[in-house]
Design an enzyme around this catalytic site. Sequence first.
Site, PDB file in Angstrom:
ATOM      1  N   PRO A 560      51.332 -13.489  87.169  1.00 43.89           N
ATOM      2  CA  PRO A 560      50.701 -13.707  88.470  1.00 43.89           C
ATOM      3  C   PRO A 560      49.361 -14.438  88.375  1.00 43.89           C
ATOM      4  O   PRO A 560      48.613 -14.503  89.347  1.00 43.89           O
ATOM      5  CB  PRO A 560      50.496 -12.275  88.981  1.00 43.89           C
ATOM      6  CG  PRO A 560      50.229 -11.500  87.726  1.00 43.89           C
ATOM      7  CD  PRO A 560      51.085 -12.126  86.657  1.00 43.89           C
ATOM      8  N   GLU A 561      49.058 -15.027  87.204  1.00 47.16           N
ATOM      9  CA  GLU A 561      47.712 -15.564  86.960  1.00 47.16           C
ATOM     10  C   GLU A 561      47.240 -16.573  88.005  1.00 47.16           C
ATOM     11  O   GLU A 561      46.059 -16.615  88.340  1.00 47.16           O
ATOM     12  CB  GLU A 561      47.649 -16.211  85.565  1.00 47.16           C
ATOM     13  CG  GLU A 561      47.360 -15.232  84.441  1.00 47.16           C
ATOM     14  CD  GLU A 561      48.595 -14.557  83.895  1.00 47.16           C
ATOM     15  OE1 GLU A 561      48.513 -13.925  82.839  1.00 47.16           O
ATOM     16  OE2 GLU A 561      49.658 -14.636  84.556  1.00 47.16           O
ATOM     17  N   ARG A 562      48.138 -17.420  88.509  1.00 49.99           N
ATOM     18  CA  ARG A 562      47.698 -18.399  89.501  1.00 49.99           C
ATOM     19  C   ARG A 562      47.023 -17.714  90.682  1.00 49.99           C
ATOM     20  O   ARG A 562      46.070 -18.249  91.273  1.00 49.99           O
ATOM     21  CB  ARG A 562      48.884 -19.250  89.986  1.00 49.99           C
ATOM     22  CG  ARG A 562      48.503 -20.259  91.069  1.00 49.99           C
ATOM     23  CD  ARG A 562      49.680 -21.099  91.507  1.00 49.99           C
ATOM     24  NE  ARG A 562      50.766 -20.307  92.046  1.00 49.99           N
ATOM     25  CZ  ARG A 562      50.823 -19.825  93.283  1.00 49.99           C
ATOM     26  NH1 ARG A 562      49.820 -20.027  94.130  1.00 49.99           N
ATOM     27  NH2 ARG A 562      51.864 -19.130  93.686  1.00 49.99           N
ATOM     28  N   VAL A 564      45.125 -15.243  90.611  1.00 48.80           N
ATOM     29  CA  VAL A 564      43.779 -14.800  90.253  1.00 48.80           C
ATOM     30  C   VAL A 564      42.965 -15.942  89.661  1.00 48.80           C
ATOM     31  O   VAL A 564      41.957 -15.714  88.984  1.00 48.80           O
ATOM     32  CB  VAL A 564      43.812 -13.590  89.294  1.00 48.80           C
ATOM     33  CG1 VAL A 564      44.450 -12.408  89.970  1.00 48.80           C
ATOM     34  CG2 VAL A 564      44.528 -13.917  87.999  1.00 48.80           C
TER      35      VAL A 564
END
Length: 720
Positions: A560-562, A564
């Site tokens: 889910p990095e995008r 954050v």
Amino acid sequence: MTTHITKAGVIGAGSMGSGIAALLASAGIQVVLLDMNEDGACKAVELQRKRKGFYHPDFADNVTAGSDFSLLEGCEWVIEAIFEDLEAKHNLYRDIEPHLGADTILSSNTSTLPLERLREGVAAERPFAITHFFNPPKVMRLVELIASGETERRLRATIEQQLGKVALECRDTPGFIANRLGCYWMAAGAGIAMRDGISYELADASFGRALGIPRTGVFGLLDYIGLQLVKPIWGSLEDALPADDLLFRWPLGSNEFIAGLVERGLTGRTGEGGFYKGRDQVINEDYEYVQRTQPDDEALAARDPRTLLETDSPGGRYAKELFLETLEYCCVVAPEIADHVGLLDEGLKLGFGWKKGIFELADVVGVKWLAQQYETAPALLESAVKAGGFYVDGKVLGSSGVLTQLPAREGVVSVAGLEAKGRKVVDEETIQVLLLDNGVAIASLKTPLNSLPVPALKALTQAVNDAESLGIRSLVIGSDETRAFSAGAHLDSLASAAESGDEAAVREMIESGSILMRTLRFAPIPVVGAVKGVALGGGAELALACDARVIHADTQLGFPERLVGLYPAWTGTVSSLENMLAAGKTHQEAFDFIAQAVPAPNAFYAREAGLLRPSDEILLSVDHVLSRAIDLAAELAEGYEAPQEPRLPLAQDLEINLEDASSTDLVILEALRAHYTGDGEVSHTELAESEVDKAVPVILNGPNAERARHYADHRKPLKN
């Protein structure tokens, strides 16, 4: 006799029967699903596929739908799940008997009929049992098991190890354990509230969070079950119980108000409404829906059970009376229905979603204080006072009032339970490494949801580098936390560093994670991930850095990095690309998976996406993940050789396919595209170093830092 089932039959293609068939099929078992006509059975399979009763749609191919009893030939286990009519069940048992093998186990999914009566219609030599699944079978972990001897042993192994459920040992009594207790709690909860004029909203809220009870409460749960089922369920239980049973204090089955709701078609979630309609309306005494109000009661501020029960307010008094009523009933019936109170607690936790059972809660509240609240305390509670609690020093109070050793479940271990058998070779504030006698070490994080702050990253890296001197022959990364394998980076620290523009601090966090993952990936010892709960972001990178994974089927795996303000920078882009290319996927598919920031919903989807390798073991049982990982680590240690560093091809070009991408998204995705594209091949290390170099300026970009801070504070993405 085998305990590993390869072919099973389910008779009755209703919601429960087809759900059981879907569960069995998801465990890799070939299933025959029979109904009165083949078309009905086929439609049931498709309905389960639509409702996601299978762990993956492809598992529907493991089901053969039909109506011919001859299809049952070769089945090792046949489950009868038809309607609750004793004569109909007996007739069915007679008709299918010629098609069953000598060792085939026949079981009934009944929730109301006693084993003794069912057995009257079964061939004398036929292994027979009751296996009461809870609906929906894929989600609910409880299976009440009434059997004995070899039949009990075979079914327990199948139910727990293959299907991932908990087989609760029950006696042949009305309602078994979970429904006997749960029906009393709900009947008393509804009865007390209606008697005292406690609003449905207050009743459900007060007997809720402080006790670890699901927020539906009693009235929300009645709506969920379906109010049209209240009369048959509670009526059937009342018919089976002796006249002096305490359930008759609260005759819910004949409740006139509920009968009035059903007459009006207000059956709860199966109708237009019940006690509640949607989130905003509640029924009044004239059967009219009015606006729900937020309860205002001192009890709702309580954060622990004792404070709640001592609160002198309508909500507090309601919660106290309901707690005392439920505890009294459980104490009174315990000697009849189970060997020890732990089984009753498991019934409430697994069957009704309580975080702690009633006896566990009693220990938290204080058994001496509770005994003082009764005019005459229940005998089992008095025994707990003398013993010092219902659970004491690893022992549990037997239903006879004597402390007994809590029996271990076969194949289930915990880090806490192994500590007495091992030696801590690393014991830091954020992480420990426990070394077992066989040379297998277990690295367990001590942080909330197993997050990975920089000290933990560095300590684990050092432990792997010191493996030989520490006597570590193989390493398992796992814990007793079932909610998360690892929540990934310590986001608050990363957000603070990014906000302040501290490039050195950001680089240290990203580089420390990257170094750990590379150290694990090419370690001189085998590393096995015992993966359960979510494995997102850095947690997914940690899992993928291992040589092998034993992973719970319900694990969500992804990046889910995008959301954050980043892309995976702890070798996540490298390991996912390596695995996906090996699975026949393309660079574009690997890029798109990261760009979408949507995790694989379970381990089977992760394997389909190419994130997991074909050799990774997916278990339906969350309880057996750690023990299997330990065994696998020991197996891999024999003759282990560290893997050679692979070389990975770069892509010539990649498309950004994210719809409605913002300028902030594009900064992230352009960096990821540049990272994945180029000429020729690069080594794993070279690509990992490129990942770090490009990620540092990305998170330092102002809008990306804002995303990180917003997610750290609110656990929701900022769409800037």
